[in-house]
Scaffold this active site. Structure first.
Site, short mmCIF file in Angstrom:
data_model
loop_
_atom_site.label_atom_id
_atom_site.label_comp_id
_atom_site.label_asym_id
_atom_site.label_seq_id
_atom_site.Cartn_x
_atom_site.Cartn_y
_atom_site.Cartn_z
NE ARG A 137 -12.36 47.01 -39.70
CZ ARG A 137 -12.56 46.84 -38.40
NH1 ARG A 137 -13.78 46.89 -37.91
NH2 ARG A 137 -11.55 46.60 -37.59
CB SER A 191 -18.45 50.00 -29.57
OG SER A 191 -19.06 50.36 -30.78
CG HIS A 206 -15.98 54.39 -31.29
ND1 HIS A 206 -16.82 54.66 -30.23
CD2 HIS A 206 -16.22 53.10 -31.65
CE1 HIS A 206 -17.54 53.58 -29.96
NE2 HIS A 206 -17.19 52.62 -30.79
CG ASP A 266 -16.72 58.10 -30.02
OD1 ASP A 266 -17.02 57.99 -31.22
OD2 ASP A 266 -16.94 57.21 -29.18
#
Length: 352
Positions: free
Chosen positions: A206, A137, A312, A283
């Site tokens: 989040r 990432s 992911h 992902d």
């Protein structure tokens, strides 16, 4: 709020002003870092993702150990908290010399700025060669930027779950998170008190992020439509993840880092460093076709598909298979293998 920093974390302070690529400078910059293994002039650099820290042996524990990708008996391993973070490296939650905390006045930083600060740290540690730069990432963005900026220093890179720039899809997900934080009444244009942060906004950001870090199949398998006290298990999971982040991360740091990610871009054709590019089958944040396109554009790269249902975040979970991929890659490079040779493309790219 005090953010948990490992007792093993050390700190390095940059001499003089640290220039920023988008203008301006920072004085008194500190870098929080960890090392493993015997100090050496050659090292492995482990780069963390958005809310990570220098504690790579915690958030990527399965990658450390004898015979594994990061072997302290064999390797000198370095990890640092990024510029703009909140785990010991200078960021919005810190104060400039002689002043109050930066808060929203912390300047914009780039992935390139993070790399330049890591370079100063490595100079301080006496490291002049990187056998490997690796990360998933945002960590993958740093790995690619390292190869673009310091090709003569970097032997190989392993970017995981990342493309050559943020896609419109990734930019949109960032914006939804940004809106959640800035829309919280307690955000106060970023001038919130440390004891009264925008908890609701950061928790919501989040939760949005977690939906992009996992996959539909993963949620269905783990949670289905299970109800506990009139709350679906999937809802409880997201709320729990939101609460956990609020307890350990700063909202202004979060905004600083997603802005850096949104501005990230590299020119793959200019990166000659041998690369193992890993995409994750499930992902949705950086889909396989995007990661495969990155590998195809790099002059010396092999693409490998990590077939995993977790989305992911699989790069943090499927460490046994990642270890095999990375140790194999390093052994082949040590034996003179070159990923640009024709036989590589002929054998196929998707494995493990």
């Amino acid at each position: 709020m005090t953010y948990m920093i490992s007792e093993s974390t050390r700190s390095f302070e940059v001499d003089g002003a640290f220039p920023l690529s988008q203008g301006g400078k920072l004085d008194g910059v500190r870098v929080a870092y960890r090392t493993w293994g015997r100090p050496s002039s050659s090292a492995i650099l482990v780069c963390h993702a958005l809310t990570g820290s220098a504690d790579a042996d915690v958030w990527w524990a399965g990658m450390f150990g004898t015979g594994r990708a990061f072997d302290p008996d064999r390797d000198f391993i370095v990890a640092a908290n990024v510029l703009g973070g909140c785990y010991g490296t200078t960021g919005p939650a810190n104060a400039p010399p002689g002043g109050d905390r930066y808060g929203p006045d912390f300047p914009a930083v780039t992935i390139g700025d993070m790399v330049e600060l890591e370079k100063l740290l490595l100079d301080h540690l006496g490291v002049d060669r990187l056998e490997l730069v690796i990360g998933g990432s945002m960590g993958g963005m740093q790995a690619l930027s390292w190869a673009e900026r310091y090709s003569e220093m970097v032997d190989a890179i392993v970017p995981i779950g990342v493309g050559s720039a943020q896609s419109a899809w990734a930019l949109a997900i960032s914006e939804a998170q940004r809106a959640a934080i800035t829309g919280d009444q307690r955000f106060r244009d970023g001038r919130y008190e440390p004891t009264q942060p925008p908890t609701s906004g950061l928790a919501t950001a989040r939760m949005i992020a977690m939906c992009s870090y996992r996959s539909a199949d993963d949620f269905d398998t783990r949670f289905g439509r299970e109800l506990n006290d009139d709350t679906y298990a999937a809802q409880s999971y997201l709320r729990y993840q939101g609460t956990k982040l609020v307890e350990r991360f700063d909202a202004n740091s979060y905004l600083t880092l997603i802005e850096a990610m949104d501005g990230y871009r590299v020119d793959p054709s200019a990166i000659e460093t041998p690369a193992l590019v890993i995409g994750i089958s499930s992902d949705v944040l950086y889909p396989v076709q995007e990661v495969r396109a990155l590998a195809a554009a790099l002059p010396q790269a092999e693409f490998c598909l990590l077939a995993a249902p977790q989305g992911h975040d699989a790069f943090l979970i499927e460490t046994n298979r990642l270890n095999r991929l990375i140790t194999s890659f390093r052994k082949r490079l040590a034996n003179g293998w070159n990923p640009s040779r024709p036989e590589v493309s002929a054998r196929g790219a998707a494995w493990f």
